[in-house]
Write a protein that holds these residues in place. Structure first.
Motif, PDB file in Angstrom:
ATOM      1  N   GLN A   1      89.860  29.351  -7.643  1.00 47.23           N
ATOM      2  CA  GLN A   1      89.528  29.924  -6.348  1.00 47.23           C
ATOM      3  C   GLN A   1      88.875  28.891  -5.429  1.00 47.23           C
ATOM      4  OE1 GLN A   1      90.679  32.915  -5.431  1.00 47.23           O
ATOM      5  NE2 GLN A   1      91.611  32.821  -7.463  1.00 47.23           N
ATOM      6  N   LYS A   2      88.066  28.006  -5.990  1.00 41.52           N
ATOM      7  CA  LYS A   2      87.468  26.946  -5.179  1.00 41.52           C
ATOM      8  C   LYS A   2      88.548  26.003  -4.629  1.00 41.52           C
ATOM      9  CE  LYS A   2      82.950  26.855  -7.489  1.00 41.52           C
ATOM     10  NZ  LYS A   2      82.021  26.055  -8.351  1.00 41.52           N
ATOM     11  N   GLU A   3      89.500  25.651  -5.467  1.00 45.38           N
ATOM     12  CA  GLU A   3      90.566  24.756  -5.034  1.00 45.38           C
ATOM     13  C   GLU A   3      91.454  25.417  -3.982  1.00 45.38           C
ATOM     14  OE1 GLU A   3      92.676  23.278  -8.396  1.00 45.38           O
ATOM     15  OE2 GLU A   3      90.877  22.573  -9.416  1.00 45.38           O
ATOM     16  N   LEU A   4      91.724  26.706  -4.160  1.00 49.39           N
ATOM     17  CA  LEU A   4      92.507  27.423  -3.150  1.00 49.39           C
ATOM     18  C   LEU A   4      91.756  27.513  -1.832  1.00 49.39           C
ATOM     19  CD1 LEU A   4      94.170  30.428  -5.032  1.00 49.39           C
ATOM     20  CD2 LEU A   4      95.327  28.533  -3.906  1.00 49.39           C
ATOM     21  N   HIS A   5      90.466  27.776  -1.916  1.00 51.47           N
ATOM     22  CA  HIS A   5      89.636  27.861  -0.717  1.00 51.47           C
ATOM     23  C   HIS A   5      89.665  26.535   0.041  1.00 51.47           C
ATOM     24  CE1 HIS A   5      86.230  29.367   1.719  1.00 51.47           C
ATOM     25  NE2 HIS A   5      85.813  28.111   1.692  1.00 51.47           N
ATOM     26  N   LYS A   6      89.570  25.452  -0.697  1.00 53.86           N
ATOM     27  CA  LYS A   6      89.596  24.132  -0.075  1.00 53.86           C
ATOM     28  C   LYS A   6      90.952  23.852   0.559  1.00 53.86           C
ATOM     29  CE  LYS A   6      89.069  19.212  -1.194  1.00 53.86           C
ATOM     30  NZ  LYS A   6      88.789  18.230  -2.281  1.00 53.86           N
ATOM     31  N   ALA A   7      92.025  24.188  -0.162  1.00 50.65           N
ATOM     32  CA  ALA A   7      93.366  23.958   0.366  1.00 50.65           C
ATOM     33  C   ALA A   7      93.638  24.797   1.607  1.00 50.65           C
ATOM     34  CB  ALA A   7      94.410  24.266  -0.710  1.00 50.65           C
ATOM     35  N   GLU A   8      93.169  26.049   1.591  1.00 50.95           N
ATOM     36  CA  GLU A   8      93.385  26.923   2.745  1.00 50.95           C
ATOM     37  C   GLU A   8      92.587  26.447   3.951  1.00 50.95           C
ATOM     38  OE1 GLU A   8      93.610  31.714   3.702  1.00 50.95           O
ATOM     39  OE2 GLU A   8      92.519  30.989   1.943  1.00 50.95           O
ATOM     40  N   LYS A   9      91.395  25.938   3.695  1.00 46.87           N
ATOM     41  CA  LYS A   9      90.580  25.432   4.804  1.00 46.87           C
ATOM     42  C   LYS A   9      91.242  24.216   5.432  1.00 46.87           C
ATOM     43  CE  LYS A   9      85.838  24.021   5.876  1.00 46.87           C
ATOM     44  NZ  LYS A   9      84.476  23.800   5.335  1.00 46.87           N
ATOM     45  N   GLU A  10      91.752  23.303   4.603  1.00 42.26           N
ATOM     46  CA  GLU A  10      92.442  22.128   5.124  1.00 42.26           C
ATOM     47  C   GLU A  10      93.701  22.524   5.880  1.00 42.26           C
ATOM     48  OE1 GLU A  10      93.154  19.761   1.713  1.00 42.26           O
ATOM     49  OE2 GLU A  10      91.079  19.035   1.537  1.00 42.26           O
ATOM     50  N   GLU A  11      94.422  23.501   5.331  1.00 45.36           N
ATOM     51  CA  GLU A  11      95.640  23.971   5.985  1.00 45.36           C
ATOM     52  C   GLU A  11      95.315  24.620   7.319  1.00 45.36           C
ATOM     53  OE1 GLU A  11      99.601  26.550   4.683  1.00 45.36           O
ATOM     54  OE2 GLU A  11      97.662  26.974   3.776  1.00 45.36           O
ATOM     55  N   GLY A  12      94.202  25.356   7.358  1.00 43.80           N
ATOM     56  CA  GLY A  12      93.805  26.002   8.608  1.00 43.80           C
ATOM     57  C   GLY A  12      93.424  24.999   9.673  1.00 43.80           C
ATOM     58  N   CYS A  13      92.749  23.934   9.264  1.00 43.45           N
ATOM     59  CA  CYS A  13      92.392  22.891  10.229  1.00 43.45           C
ATOM     60  C   CYS A  13      93.645  22.246  10.811  1.00 43.45           C
ATOM     61  CB  CYS A  13      91.516  21.839   9.558  1.00 43.45           C
ATOM     62  SG  CYS A  13      89.871  22.439   9.095  1.00 43.45           S
ATOM     63  N   GLN A  14      94.658  22.035   9.969  1.00 40.18           N
ATOM     64  CA  GLN A  14      95.904  21.453  10.441  1.00 40.18           C
ATOM     65  C   GLN A  14      96.603  22.382  11.429  1.00 40.18           C
ATOM     66  OE1 GLN A  14      98.163  20.594   6.931  1.00 40.18           O
ATOM     67  NE2 GLN A  14      96.726  19.018   6.198  1.00 40.18           N
ATOM     68  N   VAL A  15      96.566  23.678  11.136  1.00 38.39           N
ATOM     69  CA  VAL A  15      97.190  24.650  12.040  1.00 38.39           C
ATOM     70  C   VAL A  15      96.471  24.676  13.380  1.00 38.39           C
ATOM     71  CG1 VAL A  15      97.637  27.095  12.417  1.00 38.39           C
ATOM     72  CG2 VAL A  15      98.130  26.078  10.197  1.00 38.39           C
ATOM     73  N   MET A  16      95.133  24.660  13.355  1.00 37.76           N
ATOM     74  CA  MET A  16      94.366  24.682  14.597  1.00 37.76           C
ATOM     75  C   MET A  16      94.636  23.432  15.422  1.00 37.76           C
ATOM     76  SD  MET A  16      92.769  27.544  14.668  1.00 37.76           S
ATOM     77  CE  MET A  16      91.565  27.263  15.957  1.00 37.76           C
ATOM     78  N   ASP A  17      94.756  22.270  14.735  1.00 37.66           N
ATOM     79  CA  ASP A  17      95.066  21.045  15.458  1.00 37.66           C
ATOM     80  C   ASP A  17      96.450  21.120  16.094  1.00 37.66           C
ATOM     81  OD1 ASP A  17      92.647  20.006  14.747  1.00 37.66           O
ATOM     82  OD2 ASP A  17      93.406  18.912  12.997  1.00 37.66           O
ATOM     83  N   ALA A  18      97.403  21.702  15.345  1.00 35.04           N
ATOM     84  CA  ALA A  18      98.757  21.827  15.886  1.00 35.04           C
ATOM     85  C   ALA A  18      98.797  22.771  17.070  1.00 35.04           C
ATOM     86  CB  ALA A  18      99.705  22.321  14.783  1.00 35.04           C
ATOM     87  N   VAL A  19      98.003  23.851  17.008  1.00 34.07           N
ATOM     88  CA  VAL A  19      97.972  24.807  18.116  1.00 34.07           C
ATOM     89  C   VAL A  19      97.378  24.159  19.364  1.00 34.07           C
ATOM     90  CG1 VAL A  19      96.941  26.961  18.921  1.00 34.07           C
ATOM     91  CG2 VAL A  19      97.917  26.830  16.626  1.00 34.07           C
TER      92      VAL A  19
END
Length: 517
Positions: free
Chosen positions: A497-515
């Motif tokens: 769950q910690k690794e998923l949380h980290k991956a989702e946070k990184e993915e979210g930052c990438q999405v926000m940058d793309a937006v």
């Protein structure tokens, strides 16, 4: 890039953006729980599979042998080959679901909605006899074809439905809660299916058992049995229509109440991985293999006993007039035990709770197989067996999302393979069930079982007792040994769950940058 691709990309970005918020200028993960209404609607969607499976599991064997009066060899072929076909369709449908694109109503939901009316039709025809007297070849062909068609349509419903667990939103605890609601509703569905089927057709089986006990006037008995047989056939069709109506209603509730949500490291997109490569990745994941085979053998143990329960009660235990009531008691206990196992898995962990729940099944089988015509003791053992059955329903299905998450953090580039995980999981369960009923019916054939007979030779009774207790207990022990080596414990689950949380946070930052761009 085409307009459709652009629209899809924007839609995915919007969905991702909804899962994130701005807090003091930093992009941080916003964990949203699963609303109770969505959990309930999702749980309703699992009822059709369990209702029809319960009806088939408890009644199809005795329907083919004592109502259709089919030869035991032909019946064993239908039960085994039908289950084998059902199992084969699971990975195929799973792969087709992964290859399908995302639509307005989602990626998984179209499969659920459009397979439903065909499934209802096939299920009804599976219990219908077009003629009062059919040749053996035509009878075999009729029931085999409709059984295979129903299994294919139900697979097209159930594989995407079970995969939907990963796309309800929330975190691992939310999914466990949703799975608990689902299993509680599915256990209720098994109870409802057995109640509907048992109350509609059980009265005719009870009447037959009563008539068979009055063998002093063979002419009157034969006439009465013939009339009862016609009524029994009509009752099976009526029960199929009622269950088909519930199938339709539950699908409507699921469609109106659940919307697919994006999951960490998943896009609900169209996978580009070839079928064989995807299967190799799935079956090569060690925790998944141990979970699948543990589930296979324990499920096979339960299905072996379940498939022979009606015949065992009727011919070996002297309780043919009560077996539908015993089924209801067993399934009621299973339904009521779901909250108990859900609380224990939170306190003790899933693996420990699984061992406790499954271990109580063996002594109950031994006692049931050792007694004759002792209804009170049968009821007590049915309650214990039902409690263990609910553990089998809840725990392995709660463990499967953990395995999928473990695969995703170890293989972050292999996305959108969730339907293949779920389809292979169901494949082994169904294949095991096919082996159980096929081998059981074939064993009865070689023991000399006579379809429609009121009494049977000692060899048949012995085979029924062996199939009901010793064989399931051996299978159960093998399954528990495999579960012992299952590697995902509480500590590993927290790490995932910690690794998923980290991956989702990184993915979210990438999405926000793309937006922003």
């Amino acid at each position: 890039m085409s307009k459709t691709a652009v629209d899809t990309d924007v839609s995915l970005r919007d969905d991702k953006e909804e899962s994130f918020i701005k807090d003091n200028g930093d992009s941080t993960l916003k964990t949203k729980g699963i609303p109770l209404s969505r959990k309930l609607c999702y749980a309703f969607g699992g009822m059709p599979y369990q209702m029809t499976s319960t009806a088939k599991g408890f009644f199809l064997q005795i329907f083919l042998l004592d109502v259709v009066q089919m030869e035991t060899f032909h019946a064993s072929l239908i039960l085994f080959l039908g289950r084998a076909w059902d199992a084969i369709t699971d990975p195929l449908v799973g792969y087709m679901v992964t290859k399908s694109g995302r639509t307005r109503i989602g990626k998984l939901m179209p499969w659920i909605v459009f397979s439903m009316p065909l499934g209802v039709l096939a299920y009804t025809m599976m219990w219908f006899m077009p003629q009062e007297s059919m040749t053996p070849s035509f009878s075999f062909f009729w029931f085999f074809v409709w059984s295979c068609l129903f299994d294919a349509f139900m697979t097209s419903y159930h594989v995407p439905y079970s995969s939907l667990t990963m796309f309800l939103g929330g975190n691992q605890k939310d999914r466990d809660s949703a799975t608990g609601y689902r299993m509680g509703m599915e256990m209720f569905a098994t109870l409802a299916g057995a109640t509907i089927q048992g109350q509609i057709v059980g009265v005719y089986h009870a009447k037959r058992a009563q008539v068979c006990s009055q063998l002093n006037n063979s002419q009157n008995v034969t006439s009465t049995l013939t009339d009862s047989l016609q009524n029994t056939r009509s009752a099976y069709v009526l029960a199929a229509l009622v269950l088909g109506a519930f199938y339709f209603l539950c699908c409507v509730v699921l469609f109106l109440g659940v919307k697919e949500q994006l999951a960490p490291l998943s896009t609900l997109g169209r996978t580009r991985m070839p079928y064989l490569e995807g299967m190799k990745m799935v079956v090569g994941h060690t925790p998944y293999v141990k979970l699948v085979f543990g589930f296979l053998f324990t499920s096979l143990a339960f299905q072996m006993a379940q498939g022979n329960f009606a015949l065992f009660c009727t011919h070996a235990a002297g309780l043919g007039a009560y077996f539908q009531h015993l089924v209801l008691i067993l399934l009621t206990a299973a339904t009521l035990a779901i909250p108990l196992w859900q609380n224990l898995l939170v306190r003790l962990g899933k693996k420990t709770t699984l061992f406790i729940g499954l271990s109580i099944y063996a002594p109950a089988l031994v006692i049931i197989a050792s007694i004759y015509s002792n209804l009170p003791l049968f009821i007590i053992m049915a309650i214990i067996s039902g409690s263990s059955l609910s553990a089998l329903y809840l725990l392995p299905w709660s463990m499967l999302p953990d395995v999928v998450d473990d695969f995703k953090v170890k293989n972050p580039t292999c996305t959108d393979l969730e339907p293949m995980f779920y389809s292979c999981y169901v494949f082994f369960n169904k294949f095991g069930g096919g082996l159980a009923v096929g081998i059981s019916t074939l064993a009865l054939h070689f023991a000399g079982y006579q379809p429609g007979a009121c009494s049977h030779n000692p060899a048949v009774i012995t085979v029924l007792r062996v199939l009901f207790a010793p064989v399931p207990i051996v299978l159960l022990i093998i399954g528990l040994v495999l579960f012992y080596f299952y590697p995902i414990n509480k500590e590993r689950l927290l790490q995932i769950q910690k690794e998923l949380h980290k991956a989702e946070k990184e993915e979210g930052c990438q999405v926000m940058d793309a937006v922003r761009m």
